[in-house]
Design a protein around this motif. Sequence first.
Motif, PDB file in Angstrom:
ATOM      1  N   ARG A   1      -0.596  -2.192  -4.033  1.00  0.00           N
ATOM      2  CA  ARG A   1      -0.822  -3.610  -3.741  1.00  0.00           C
ATOM      3  C   ARG A   1      -0.875  -4.423  -5.028  1.00  0.00           C
ATOM      4  O   ARG A   1      -0.521  -5.595  -5.056  1.00  0.00           O
ATOM      5  CB  ARG A   1      -2.130  -3.776  -2.954  1.00  0.00           C
ATOM      6  CG  ARG A   1      -2.374  -5.204  -2.477  1.00  0.00           C
ATOM      7  CD  ARG A   1      -3.527  -5.266  -1.500  1.00  0.00           C
ATOM      8  NE  ARG A   1      -4.741  -4.694  -2.060  1.00  0.00           N
ATOM      9  CZ  ARG A   1      -5.873  -4.518  -1.367  1.00  0.00           C
ATOM     10  NH1 ARG A   1      -5.918  -4.845  -0.086  1.00  0.00           N
ATOM     11  NH2 ARG A   1      -6.936  -4.004  -1.942  1.00  0.00           N
TER      12      ARG A   1
ATOM     13  N   ARG B   1      -1.627   0.934   5.939  1.00  0.00           N
ATOM     14  CA  ARG B   1      -1.922  -0.300   5.216  1.00  0.00           C
ATOM     15  C   ARG B   1      -2.985  -0.037   4.149  1.00  0.00           C
ATOM     16  O   ARG B   1      -3.757   0.924   4.253  1.00  0.00           O
ATOM     17  CB  ARG B   1      -2.428  -1.370   6.176  1.00  0.00           C
ATOM     18  CG  ARG B   1      -1.412  -1.855   7.212  1.00  0.00           C
ATOM     19  CD  ARG B   1      -1.998  -3.038   7.959  1.00  0.00           C
ATOM     20  NE  ARG B   1      -1.073  -3.637   8.910  1.00  0.00           N
ATOM     21  CZ  ARG B   1      -1.128  -3.456  10.227  1.00  0.00           C
ATOM     22  NH1 ARG B   1      -2.078  -2.677  10.745  1.00  0.00           N
ATOM     23  NH2 ARG B   1      -0.260  -4.038  11.026  1.00  0.00           N
TER      24      ARG B   1
ATOM     25  N   ARG C   1      16.048  -4.305   6.896  1.00  0.00           N
ATOM     26  CA  ARG C   1      16.392  -5.707   7.103  1.00  0.00           C
ATOM     27  C   ARG C   1      17.895  -5.947   6.927  1.00  0.00           C
ATOM     28  O   ARG C   1      18.550  -5.244   6.160  1.00  0.00           O
ATOM     29  CB  ARG C   1      15.662  -6.591   6.085  1.00  0.00           C
ATOM     30  CG  ARG C   1      14.143  -6.601   6.166  1.00  0.00           C
ATOM     31  CD  ARG C   1      13.597  -7.401   4.997  1.00  0.00           C
ATOM     32  NE  ARG C   1      12.151  -7.470   4.972  1.00  0.00           N
ATOM     33  CZ  ARG C   1      11.436  -8.485   5.467  1.00  0.00           C
ATOM     34  NH1 ARG C   1      12.058  -9.501   6.037  1.00  0.00           N
ATOM     35  NH2 ARG C   1      10.118  -8.485   5.389  1.00  0.00           N
TER      36      ARG C   1
ATOM     37  N   LEU D   1      14.987  -7.905  -0.241  1.00  0.00           N
ATOM     38  CA  LEU D   1      14.023  -7.236   0.634  1.00  0.00           C
ATOM     39  C   LEU D   1      14.774  -6.246   1.512  1.00  0.00           C
ATOM     40  O   LEU D   1      15.461  -6.639   2.458  1.00  0.00           O
ATOM     41  CB  LEU D   1      13.272  -8.261   1.486  1.00  0.00           C
ATOM     42  CG  LEU D   1      12.489  -9.330   0.719  1.00  0.00           C
ATOM     43  CD1 LEU D   1      11.845 -10.317   1.693  1.00  0.00           C
ATOM     44  CD2 LEU D   1      11.435  -8.679  -0.167  1.00  0.00           C
TER      45      LEU D   1
ATOM     46  N   VAL E   1      10.766  -3.640   5.843  1.00  0.00           N
ATOM     47  CA  VAL E   1       9.609  -4.445   6.259  1.00  0.00           C
ATOM     48  C   VAL E   1       8.308  -4.022   5.590  1.00  0.00           C
ATOM     49  O   VAL E   1       7.247  -4.549   5.927  1.00  0.00           O
ATOM     50  CB  VAL E   1       9.443  -4.404   7.794  1.00  0.00           C
ATOM     51  CG1 VAL E   1      10.678  -4.954   8.484  1.00  0.00           C
ATOM     52  CG2 VAL E   1       9.147  -2.972   8.278  1.00  0.00           C
ATOM     53  N   LEU E   2       8.348  -3.077   4.656  1.00  0.00           N
ATOM     54  CA  LEU E   2       7.133  -2.666   3.968  1.00  0.00           C
ATOM     55  C   LEU E   2       6.540  -3.838   3.187  1.00  0.00           C
ATOM     56  O   LEU E   2       7.252  -4.582   2.516  1.00  0.00           O
ATOM     57  CB  LEU E   2       7.424  -1.516   2.998  1.00  0.00           C
ATOM     58  CG  LEU E   2       7.667  -0.133   3.610  1.00  0.00           C
ATOM     59  CD1 LEU E   2       8.032   0.853   2.513  1.00  0.00           C
ATOM     60  CD2 LEU E   2       6.445   0.349   4.385  1.00  0.00           C
ATOM     61  N   GLU E   3       5.217  -3.973   3.281  1.00  0.00           N
ATOM     62  CA  GLU E   3       4.515  -5.019   2.550  1.00  0.00           C
ATOM     63  C   GLU E   3       3.766  -4.401   1.383  1.00  0.00           C
ATOM     64  O   GLU E   3       3.624  -3.174   1.283  1.00  0.00           O
ATOM     65  CB  GLU E   3       3.556  -5.747   3.497  1.00  0.00           C
ATOM     66  CG  GLU E   3       4.267  -6.433   4.657  1.00  0.00           C
ATOM     67  CD  GLU E   3       3.310  -7.059   5.647  1.00  0.00           C
ATOM     68  OE1 GLU E   3       2.080  -6.940   5.446  1.00  0.00           O
ATOM     69  OE2 GLU E   3       3.781  -7.662   6.636  1.00  0.00           O
ATOM     70  N   ALA E   4       3.296  -5.236   0.475  1.00  0.00           N
ATOM     71  CA  ALA E   4       2.615  -4.758  -0.721  1.00  0.00           C
ATOM     72  C   ALA E   4       1.444  -3.851  -0.355  1.00  0.00           C
ATOM     73  O   ALA E   4       0.607  -4.205   0.480  1.00  0.00           O
ATOM     74  CB  ALA E   4       2.115  -5.942  -1.544  1.00  0.00           C
TER      75      ALA E   4
ATOM     76  N   GLU F   1       1.574  -0.963   1.192  1.00  0.00           N
ATOM     77  CA  GLU F   1       1.800  -0.078   2.336  1.00  0.00           C
ATOM     78  C   GLU F   1       2.528   1.195   1.906  1.00  0.00           C
ATOM     79  O   GLU F   1       3.354   1.178   0.997  1.00  0.00           O
ATOM     80  CB  GLU F   1       2.600  -0.800   3.420  1.00  0.00           C
ATOM     81  CG  GLU F   1       1.811  -1.912   4.098  1.00  0.00           C
ATOM     82  CD  GLU F   1       2.513  -2.476   5.303  1.00  0.00           C
ATOM     83  OE1 GLU F   1       1.827  -2.891   6.252  1.00  0.00           O
ATOM     84  OE2 GLU F   1       3.770  -2.514   5.309  1.00  0.00           O
TER      85      GLU F   1
END
Length: 327
Positions: free
Chosen positions: A20, A178, A193, A201, A204-207, A209
């Motif tokens: 993160r 998460r 995507r 990008l 769909v991975l977020e910071a 994860e």
Amino acid sequence: MRPFQYMRPEGLDHAGQLLRDGARPIAGGTNLLDLMKLEVEAPDRLVDINRLPLGGIAPTDDGGVRIGALVTNSACAADLQIRRDYPVLARAILAGATFQLRNMATTGGNLCQRTRCYYFTNIDQPCNKRQPGSGCGAIGGHNRIHAILGASDACIATYPGDMAVALAALHADVEIERPDGTSRTVPVRTFHRLPGDTPDLDNVLEAGEVITAVILPPPAGGTQLYRKVRDRSSYAFALVSVAAVVRMDGDTIGSAALAFGGLAHKPWHDPRVEQLLAGQRPSDALFHQAADLLLEDAEGQGENDFKIPLTRRTLLASLREATGGAA
């Protein structure tokens, strides 16, 4: 390669916190290290996740299979249950890379691999994926391996993997942890995507994860196959690939799940094709209708125009094999 800090997290929570804060995860390193050597990627910190409890292949309560994110491609393709119940997955994995790479590449890392576009891997060329706003050198440039579906004015790169194409045909899910300790599940079909205006990008991975596993549903039965067309018989990325899971009901097609590689920025899936095939008697006329539907929005970029008729021929050959032949 630029200097970086190397870290080993104490657990998933610690890994999530480090990621993160901007660090990058590394497991087998078969894609990331190559990109770092080319200075396409230049992370300041790498988080080695190999000691996290993310291995193992085990049955799920509903009769499916859970594949840990750190399971190597070789181990997955060799697993007896995978070979018996999900042969399309084993065949797709064995169609990709060399056995040395498969011994290192992991399930989670394979899902996150980046494009092999000539312009992305050359830092002296414009690439919106590598440097947003710099332009796309492949549009009007060398684009033989590039997308014919789902592309945008910002990017025409393709997703290069084989494993994810099979997972898309199998209706697999990606399990994601998460940084706050909760988890979510994303279908493989929506994990990657399309480029749109943000080709940098990939998924769909977020910071923070971390992929923890891939979940396969109970076996669908029927015929499973993976057909890959490439410039060389081995060790080459797909120009076109088809993963097919087809179940026959007598002399009609009971169900068909299809996914395609080499055509788009992600493993390509068109539910309309499956709906067209279901309940129909197999025939070349039907298969051509399916190809017409699949390719109705296909657009070549010059050097890759050949992919459009090649995709048609590959789909027809796959459906003939999966249905036992057609008149």
